[in-house]
Design an enzyme around this catalytic site. Structure first.
Site, mmCIF file in Angstrom:
data_model
loop_
_atom_site.group_PDB
_atom_site.id
_atom_site.type_symbol
_atom_site.label_atom_id
_atom_site.label_comp_id
_atom_site.label_asym_id
_atom_site.label_seq_id
_atom_site.Cartn_x
_atom_site.Cartn_y
_atom_site.Cartn_z
ATOM 1 N N SER A 132 -57.822 -21.364 -12.182
ATOM 2 C CA SER A 132 -56.835 -22.078 -11.659
ATOM 3 C C SER A 132 -57.420 -23.491 -11.307
ATOM 4 C CB SER A 132 -55.973 -21.652 -10.526
ATOM 5 O OG SER A 132 -55.457 -20.522 -11.341
ATOM 6 N N SER A 133 -58.370 -23.419 -10.554
ATOM 7 C CA SER A 133 -59.092 -24.528 -9.881
ATOM 8 C C SER A 133 -60.050 -25.078 -11.067
ATOM 9 C CB SER A 133 -59.993 -24.345 -8.956
ATOM 10 O OG SER A 133 -60.660 -25.515 -8.474
ATOM 11 N N LYS A 173 -60.187 -21.629 -3.377
ATOM 12 C CA LYS A 173 -59.182 -21.243 -2.197
ATOM 13 C C LYS A 173 -59.273 -19.976 -1.608
ATOM 14 C CE LYS A 173 -55.928 -18.854 -4.615
ATOM 15 N NZ LYS A 173 -55.694 -17.296 -4.462
ATOM 16 N N GLY A 211 -58.979 -18.241 -6.883
ATOM 17 C CA GLY A 211 -58.376 -19.109 -7.929
ATOM 18 C C GLY A 211 -59.569 -19.908 -8.625
ATOM 19 N N GLY A 212 -60.739 -19.297 -9.171
ATOM 20 C CA GLY A 212 -61.591 -20.124 -9.912
ATOM 21 C C GLY A 212 -60.966 -20.531 -11.332
ATOM 22 N N GLY A 224 -59.461 -13.645 -6.804
ATOM 23 C CA GLY A 224 -58.138 -14.052 -5.799
ATOM 24 C C GLY A 224 -58.540 -15.348 -5.167
ATOM 25 N N ASP A 255 -50.967 -21.180 -9.507
ATOM 26 C CA ASP A 255 -51.944 -21.796 -8.359
ATOM 27 C C ASP A 255 -52.428 -22.986 -8.912
ATOM 28 O OD1 ASP A 255 -52.040 -19.627 -6.711
ATOM 29 O OD2 ASP A 255 -53.767 -18.843 -7.336
ATOM 30 N N PRO A 264 -66.637 -16.066 -8.298
ATOM 31 C CA PRO A 264 -66.131 -14.910 -8.982
ATOM 32 C C PRO A 264 -65.167 -14.881 -9.530
ATOM 33 C CG PRO A 264 -67.339 -14.443 -6.753
ATOM 34 C CD PRO A 264 -66.865 -15.921 -6.648
#
Ligand code: C5P
Length: 261
Positions: A101-102, A10, A98-99, A96, A131, A92
């Site tokens: 969290s995703s 995101k 959201g890797g 920021g 997130d 990366p």
């Protein structure tokens, strides 16, 4: 049966910090936009849970958010859900976007399908991180409170150039720096930019260099989330490619993605 799903990144198109909450978190108002840059999460039932990771290096693989999602689902359903999981990292870390969290949200969706589990995934996602609920549905949303109260809005077609300086910024450190500022800055589009730059001065140089290359003051690179990646909204894929072509750092061209659930 096995399942493989993309875990999309995101961008925060804007981010206002409204104040500190009694629980230590911060009230936000931010526009979240899912993009087509993604990790991959592949799952299959197994005798014992096992996680393998390829792609960009991650710190602390034993505490990966995918394993935290599995633990939380096992607790919520009172079931043992042994799973072989493979995670391919392309977003990366600490950028920021959201890797982590995703990955967690995608693992929840895939685990629930694989093991035929019915559970309130939104409630579990909220426990995993502010997130995480966004990544259950993606698309475009205005997020309020901790960032976990979502109002979906229509997704516009958008192109972005993204640049990452290779610096991982821990989110709690950035919010702490924001708390420590005498008069926390409230500069649009992202109120956390100065806090992030105060703990990582190289970010200011990085943003200046990006904007000098860009040359058009009407279009500026802006930070996503608590950093450290910056993005430039462009009018076309070609323009996004041009903006990244001269960069020596990690860079990507991405487009907006509508909701997937
Ligand atoms: O919820 P998540 O684990 O992503 O948040 C990481 C940290 O970022 C929190 O522990 C908190 O320090 C900070 N945070 C915050 N306010 C938010 C979101 C995150 O202070 N709305």
């Amino acid at each position: 049966m096995s399942i493989a799903l993309p875990a999309r990144a995101k961008l925060n198109l804007d981010l206002a910090v409204l104040g500190r909450r009694p629980d230590g978190y911060h009230d936000l108002r931010t526009t979240l936009q899912a993009i087509d840059l993604h990790d991959l999460v592949a799952l299959a039932p197994a005798r014992e849970t096992e996680l393998t990771i390829t792609g960009l290096p991650v710190t602390n693989p034993n505490h990966n958010s995918v394993l935290q999602a599995l633990d939380a689902l096992e607790i919520a359903t009172s079931r043992h859900l042994p799973t072989r999981i493979h995670l391919h990292k392309q977003i990366p870390p600490g950028s920021g976007m959201g890797g982590a969290s995703s990955d967690a949200a995608t693992a929840l969706r895939a685990l629930a399908a694989l093991h035929h589990v019915t559970a309130d995934l939104t409630a579990i996602a909220r426990q995993l991180g502010a997130d995480v609920p966004f990544f259950l549905t993606g698309g475009t949303a205005i997020a309020g409170q901790r960032g976990d109260h979502l109002t979906p809005i229509p997704t516009q077609p958008m192109w972005f150039a993204i640049a990452w300086p290779g610096v991982e910024l821990p989110t709690p450190d950035v919010y702490r720096a924001w708390d420590d500022m005498d008069e926390p800055p409230a500069h649009a589009p992202n109120h956390l930019t100065e806090a992030a730059m105060s703990i990582e001065p190289r970010l200011k140089e990085f943003a200046n260099a990006l904007n000098n290359l860009q040359g058009d003051p009407k279009h500026t690179w802006q930070m996503t989330g608590s950093g450290s990646a910056f993005f430039l909204r462009t009018t076309s894929k070609k323009e996004a490619r041009q903006a990244t072509s001269q960069l020596k750092c990690w860079a990507a061209v991405a487009q907006s993605i509508g909701p997937w659930a």
